[in-house]
Motif scaffolding. Structure first.
Motif, PDB file in Angstrom:
ATOM      1  N   SER A  55       0.819  -1.203   0.000  1.00 51.75           N
ATOM      2  CA  SER A  55       0.000   0.000   0.000  1.00 51.75           C
ATOM      3  C   SER A  55       0.859   1.262   0.000  1.00 51.75           C
ATOM      4  N   ARG A 111       2.070   2.079  -3.370  1.00 55.95           N
ATOM      5  CA  ARG A 111       1.027   2.232  -4.383  1.00 55.95           C
ATOM      6  C   ARG A 111       0.946   1.016  -5.292  1.00 55.95           C
ATOM      7  N   ALA A 149       7.095   4.462  -3.935  1.00 51.20           N
ATOM      8  CA  ALA A 149       6.051   5.481  -3.797  1.00 51.20           C
ATOM      9  C   ALA A 149       6.398   6.754  -4.554  1.00 51.20           C
ATOM     10  N   ALA A 204       3.423   7.842 -11.656  1.00 51.64           N
ATOM     11  CA  ALA A 204       2.282   6.961 -11.899  1.00 51.64           C
ATOM     12  C   ALA A 204       2.246   6.541 -13.360  1.00 51.64           C
ATOM     13  N   GLU A 219      -3.201   4.694 -14.002  1.00 52.00           N
ATOM     14  CA  GLU A 219      -3.124   4.333 -12.593  1.00 52.00           C
ATOM     15  C   GLU A 219      -3.891   5.363 -11.774  1.00 52.00           C
ATOM     16  N   VAL A 265      -4.493   6.753  -8.357  1.00 53.00           N
ATOM     17  CA  VAL A 265      -3.918   6.807  -7.013  1.00 53.00           C
ATOM     18  C   VAL A 265      -4.300   8.120  -6.357  1.00 53.00           C
ATOM     19  N   ARG A 276      -3.170  10.195  -3.478  1.00 51.35           N
ATOM     20  CA  ARG A 276      -2.108  10.335  -2.488  1.00 51.35           C
ATOM     21  C   ARG A 276      -2.621  10.953  -1.189  1.00 51.35           C
ATOM     22  N   PRO A 325      -2.601   4.892  -0.503  1.00 49.18           N
ATOM     23  CA  PRO A 325      -1.338   4.377   0.018  1.00 49.18           C
ATOM     24  C   PRO A 325      -1.078   4.809   1.449  1.00 49.18           C
TER      25      PRO A 325
END
Length: 391
Positions: A135, A138, A329, A333, A337, A339, A341, A362
């Protein structure tokens, strides 16, 4: 009036980011070893403590079986290539490297330490810390959940069998007595936990914190028993500073090779970034919680030296994986993706999650994985999210 230099807060912030994670449970293990060295159980007390430790091992594997949701684990089978890759890394590549490492360290290590070094390469992967590091980096969190669960299930059978094949007389080989001991102390309690899971799930959920303490106290008791036997037998005089340094050096080499093999090997197999991260962490880590009680059953009176490599490796892998997770991390990306943050998990630091079709939140700090309860094995697999990064 004295003014604080402007650069100090930023400097402090930079150093805090690279703080070395120290698992408090490792400190508890070391304290237990110290207690066994100062006040070892002997005579009738040793027999009583040994009997309680045997029951504690059975209780641990009953709880492992009761917590592990086989249905949710099997839901992840559709991403079978990832799980086979993790299993191959854990139970094929790692044991081969273990054989090489034992040969490399044999000139410095005692036979017991060398066997312990090989044994750590045979135990299953972690679950909770693999999820946390995946996690943080990511990666594909649902895949890490399933991969860790598959590894735990397979390890109940494969670890004792591999130990019997590769360690031979050190664990009793494939004798009828040795197999019966493994079945009665490891497999039967685990299967009983699986069968009774529908009846005890509510109890386990309500008393999760208390049972977590029971898990850890049971493992500490196993360690105390094993190290007491070692102190009584006088084996600890064999652990010289040179041998300890040699052991740490070989383990550092393992921790340099396995993360690289899993990362680049997964890339060669065509996995995407998120899946490669899950494979790297689930395929390069070893479970202290599963390995210690297994060692107590397999090695018996010789377990004190056999578990030392695993205890050291556990702390070293936390430090190495923390560095790797921070580097991953910071990677840009990939296209597509999703994500967040600043997601809720990142803000709270409580752990990562992946909702079906949603973003991966994450973990942003090492603190959340410093004290890992590796016996945890009951999180939902979020089956719809497994394999979010297709090969």
């Amino acid at each position: 009036m004295n003014r604080r230099p402007r650069g100090r807060p930023r400097l402090r912030s930079r150093f805090s980011r690279f703080r070395v994670p120290v698992d408090p449970y490792v400190l508890a293990l070391l304290a237990t070893v110290g207690l066994a060295a100062l006040l070892p159980a002997s005579g009738g007390a040793a027999e009583a403590v040994g009997g309680v430790a045997t029951g504690a091992v059975a209780l641990l594997f009953f709880l492992y079986g009761a917590r592990l949701s086989t249905r949710e684990t099997l839901d992840g089978l559709r991403h079978w290539r990832l799980h086979l890759t993790v299993l191959a890394a854990t139970f094929l590549v790692f044991p081969l490297l273990g054989l090489a490492a034992r040969g490399l360290g044999s000139p410095l290590l005692t036979p017991e330490l060398a066997n312990g070094l090989l044994f750590l390469c045979l135990v299953p992967s972690t679950i909770q810390s693999s999820i946390a590091f995946t996690s943080m980096a990511r990666g594909n969190v649902p895949a890490a959940i399933c991969a860790g669960s598959f590894s735990s299930l397979a390890g109940i059978v494969l670890t004792p069998l591999l130990a019997a094949l590769l360690l031979g007389g050190a664990v009793g080989g494939l004798s009828a007595d040795g197999l019966l001991r493994i079945v009665l102390q490891l497999l039967v309690p685990f299967l009983a936990g699986q069968l009774l899971r529908p009846l005890v799930t509510g109890f386990l959920t309500r008393h999760r914190r208390v049972l977590g303490l029971v898990d850890r106290a049971s493992i500490l008791l196993v360690v105390y028993t094993a190290f007491s036997e070692g102190v009584t037998a006088g084996v600890w005089g064999q652990v010289t500073p040179a041998r300890l340094a040699g052991l740490l050096g070989v383990e550092a080499l393992l921790l340099a090779v396995m993360p690289a093999l899993t990362w680049y090997g997964a890339g060669r197999l065509g996995f995407g970034r998120a899946d490669r991260i899950a494979i790297q962490f689930a395929g390069s880590k070893k479970s202290l919680a599963a390995g210690l009680p297994m060692a107590a059953v397999l090695f018996g009176a010789e377990a004190s030296l056999a578990v030392l490599p695993l205890m050291l490796f556990h702390q070293m892998q936390l430090m190495v994986c923390a560095v790797i997770a921070r580097r991953r991390a910071a990677d840009p990306a990939e296209p597509g993706e999703n994500v967040d943050r600043a997601g809720p998990a990142a803000r709270s630091g409580s752990g990562g999650s992946a909702a079906p079709g949603g973003p991966v939140h994450p973990v942003e700090s090492v603190e959340s994985v410093e004290s890992v309860d590796e016996s945890w094995a009951g999180a939902p697999a979020a089956a719809e999210g497994v394999g979010g990064s297709r090969a």
